[in-house]
Design a protein around this motif. Sequence first.
Motif, PDB file in Angstrom:
ATOM      1  N   PHE A  12       0.826  -1.213   0.000  1.00  0.00           N
ATOM      2  CA  PHE A  12       0.000   0.000   0.000  1.00  0.00           C
ATOM      3  C   PHE A  12       0.863   1.267   0.000  1.00  0.00           C
ATOM      4  N   ILE A  13       1.907   1.277   0.806  1.00  0.00           N
ATOM      5  CA  ILE A  13       2.758   2.463   0.890  1.00  0.00           C
ATOM      6  C   ILE A  13       3.475   2.708  -0.430  1.00  0.00           C
ATOM      7  N   LEU A  14       3.989   1.661  -1.043  1.00  0.00           N
ATOM      8  CA  LEU A  14       4.658   1.831  -2.335  1.00  0.00           C
ATOM      9  C   LEU A  14       3.677   2.204  -3.441  1.00  0.00           C
ATOM     10  N   SER A  15       2.438   1.732  -3.337  1.00  0.00           N
ATOM     11  CA  SER A  15       1.443   2.164  -4.332  1.00  0.00           C
ATOM     12  C   SER A  15       1.150   3.654  -4.178  1.00  0.00           C
ATOM     13  N   GLY A  16       1.183   4.169  -2.946  1.00  0.00           N
ATOM     14  CA  GLY A  16       1.050   5.612  -2.727  1.00  0.00           C
ATOM     15  C   GLY A  16       2.205   6.377  -3.353  1.00  0.00           C
ATOM     16  N   ALA A  17       3.413   5.849  -3.218  1.00  0.00           N
ATOM     17  CA  ALA A  17       4.573   6.486  -3.841  1.00  0.00           C
ATOM     18  C   ALA A  17       4.451   6.465  -5.358  1.00  0.00           C
ATOM     19  N   LEU A  18       3.973   5.367  -5.904  1.00  0.00           N
ATOM     20  CA  LEU A  18       3.773   5.262  -7.350  1.00  0.00           C
ATOM     21  C   LEU A  18       2.712   6.244  -7.840  1.00  0.00           C
ATOM     22  N   LEU A  19       1.652   6.413  -7.074  1.00  0.00           N
ATOM     23  CA  LEU A  19       0.625   7.396  -7.429  1.00  0.00           C
ATOM     24  C   LEU A  19       1.189   8.810  -7.465  1.00  0.00           C
ATOM     25  N   ALA A  20       2.014   9.158  -6.489  1.00  0.00           N
ATOM     26  CA  ALA A  20       2.627  10.487  -6.452  1.00  0.00           C
ATOM     27  C   ALA A  20       3.539  10.689  -7.653  1.00  0.00           C
ATOM     28  N   TRP A  21       4.316   9.686  -7.998  1.00  0.00           N
ATOM     29  CA  TRP A  21       5.213   9.785  -9.155  1.00  0.00           C
ATOM     30  C   TRP A  21       4.405   9.938 -10.442  1.00  0.00           C
ATOM     31  N   SER A  22       3.362   9.144 -10.582  1.00  0.00           N
ATOM     32  CA  SER A  22       2.523   9.219 -11.775  1.00  0.00           C
ATOM     33  C   SER A  22       1.828  10.577 -11.886  1.00  0.00           C
ATOM     34  N   ALA A  23       1.373  11.111 -10.763  1.00  0.00           N
ATOM     35  CA  ALA A  23       0.678  12.406 -10.770  1.00  0.00           C
ATOM     36  C   ALA A  23       1.609  13.518 -11.224  1.00  0.00           C
ATOM     37  N   GLN A  24       2.844  13.531 -10.746  1.00  0.00           N
ATOM     38  CA  GLN A  24       3.752  14.598 -11.152  1.00  0.00           C
ATOM     39  C   GLN A  24       4.149  14.444 -12.608  1.00  0.00           C
ATOM     40  N   ARG A  25       4.275  13.229 -13.104  1.00  0.00           N
ATOM     41  CA  ARG A  25       4.589  13.031 -14.530  1.00  0.00           C
ATOM     42  C   ARG A  25       3.474  13.580 -15.410  1.00  0.00           C
ATOM     43  N   ARG A  26       2.246  13.256 -15.051  1.00  0.00           N
ATOM     44  CA  ARG A  26       1.107  13.734 -15.841  1.00  0.00           C
ATOM     45  C   ARG A  26       0.971  15.247 -15.744  1.00  0.00           C
ATOM     46  N   MET A  27       1.171  15.805 -14.551  1.00  0.00           N
ATOM     47  CA  MET A  27       1.054  17.248 -14.357  1.00  0.00           C
ATOM     48  C   MET A  27       2.102  17.980 -15.178  1.00  0.00           C
ATOM     49  N   LEU A  68       7.041  18.324  -4.485  1.00  0.00           N
ATOM     50  CA  LEU A  68       6.019  17.754  -3.609  1.00  0.00           C
ATOM     51  C   LEU A  68       5.909  16.246  -3.815  1.00  0.00           C
ATOM     52  N   ALA A  69       5.871  15.821  -5.063  1.00  0.00           N
ATOM     53  CA  ALA A  69       5.753  14.388  -5.340  1.00  0.00           C
ATOM     54  C   ALA A  69       6.979  13.631  -4.834  1.00  0.00           C
ATOM     55  N   TYR A  70       8.165  14.175  -5.047  1.00  0.00           N
ATOM     56  CA  TYR A  70       9.376  13.502  -4.579  1.00  0.00           C
ATOM     57  C   TYR A  70       9.426  13.451  -3.056  1.00  0.00           C
ATOM     58  N   ALA A  71       8.890  14.466  -2.388  1.00  0.00           N
ATOM     59  CA  ALA A  71       8.837  14.447  -0.926  1.00  0.00           C
ATOM     60  C   ALA A  71       7.912  13.335  -0.441  1.00  0.00           C
ATOM     61  N   VAL A  72       6.780  13.160  -1.119  1.00  0.00           N
ATOM     62  CA  VAL A  72       5.858  12.071  -0.765  1.00  0.00           C
ATOM     63  C   VAL A  72       6.532  10.722  -0.997  1.00  0.00           C
ATOM     64  N   ILE A  73       7.230  10.586  -2.120  1.00  0.00           N
ATOM     65  CA  ILE A  73       7.922   9.328  -2.432  1.00  0.00           C
ATOM     66  C   ILE A  73       9.008   9.044  -1.394  1.00  0.00           C
ATOM     67  N   LEU A  74       9.796  10.056  -1.054  1.00  0.00           N
ATOM     68  CA  LEU A  74      10.844   9.866  -0.049  1.00  0.00           C
ATOM     69  C   LEU A  74      10.240   9.477   1.298  1.00  0.00           C
ATOM     70  N   GLY A  75       9.162  10.149   1.684  1.00  0.00           N
ATOM     71  CA  GLY A  75       8.493   9.792   2.935  1.00  0.00           C
ATOM     72  C   GLY A  75       7.981   8.362   2.927  1.00  0.00           C
ATOM     73  N   ALA A  76       7.434   7.934   1.793  1.00  0.00           N
ATOM     74  CA  ALA A  76       6.940   6.562   1.689  1.00  0.00           C
ATOM     75  C   ALA A  76       8.084   5.563   1.808  1.00  0.00           C
ATOM     76  N   LEU A  77       9.205   5.850   1.178  1.00  0.00           N
ATOM     77  CA  LEU A  77      10.344   4.931   1.265  1.00  0.00           C
ATOM     78  C   LEU A  77      10.906   4.866   2.679  1.00  0.00           C
ATOM     79  N   VAL A  78      10.924   5.997   3.371  1.00  0.00           N
ATOM     80  CA  VAL A  78      11.376   6.001   4.771  1.00  0.00           C
ATOM     81  C   VAL A  78      10.415   5.174   5.633  1.00  0.00           C
ATOM     82  N   LEU A  79       9.116   5.294   5.365  1.00  0.00           N
ATOM     83  CA  LEU A  79       8.147   4.487   6.117  1.00  0.00           C
ATOM     84  C   LEU A  79       8.340   2.996   5.872  1.00  0.00           C
ATOM     85  N   VAL A  80       8.588   2.628   4.621  1.00  0.00           N
ATOM     86  CA  VAL A  80       8.828   1.211   4.318  1.00  0.00           C
ATOM     87  C   VAL A  80      10.067   0.723   5.064  1.00  0.00           C
TER      88      VAL A  80
END
Length: 137
Positions: free
Chosen positions: A73-88, A111-123
């Motif tokens: 779930f956490i990595l899927s959140g990181a993937l969503l953030a990455w996908s959102a910034q690519r599309r934006m 913002l997206a990279y901060a979310v991804i970094l936070g998700a990786l730290v949580l994992v």
Amino acid sequence: MAQDETDSPQPDSNDLAVERTELAEDRNIMAMERTFAGWIRTAFAAIGIGLAFRAVFGAFDPPWLARAIATMFILSGALLAWSAQRRMCATLGRLHSHALEGPSAPNFRMLAYAVILGALVLVAGIWVLNDGTIAEA
């Protein structure tokens, strides 16, 4: 003396079409900003579900299964953030702001990279919790 209708400046229909197109482009940019915010909220929700799953089902048997599901779930959140910034950023590359101050693509990336970094730290925190070793629940 009656004023002739041709004396007053009439906007050309092409000028009106250009203005409407520019305003539509601005509306599309604002809509994409709202969409990006929605994707980031969804990413945070997925990360929250992962944390909640780990907290609620921490004493799973086998012990690694709760961590694996939470990690998914956490990595899927990181993937969503990455996908959102690519599309934006792709949309911002195609559209140009006219009547409003245009958004900055680096801010969305940051913002997206901060979310991804936070998700990786949580994992990492989920898998290496106790004394720095991979613990078994």
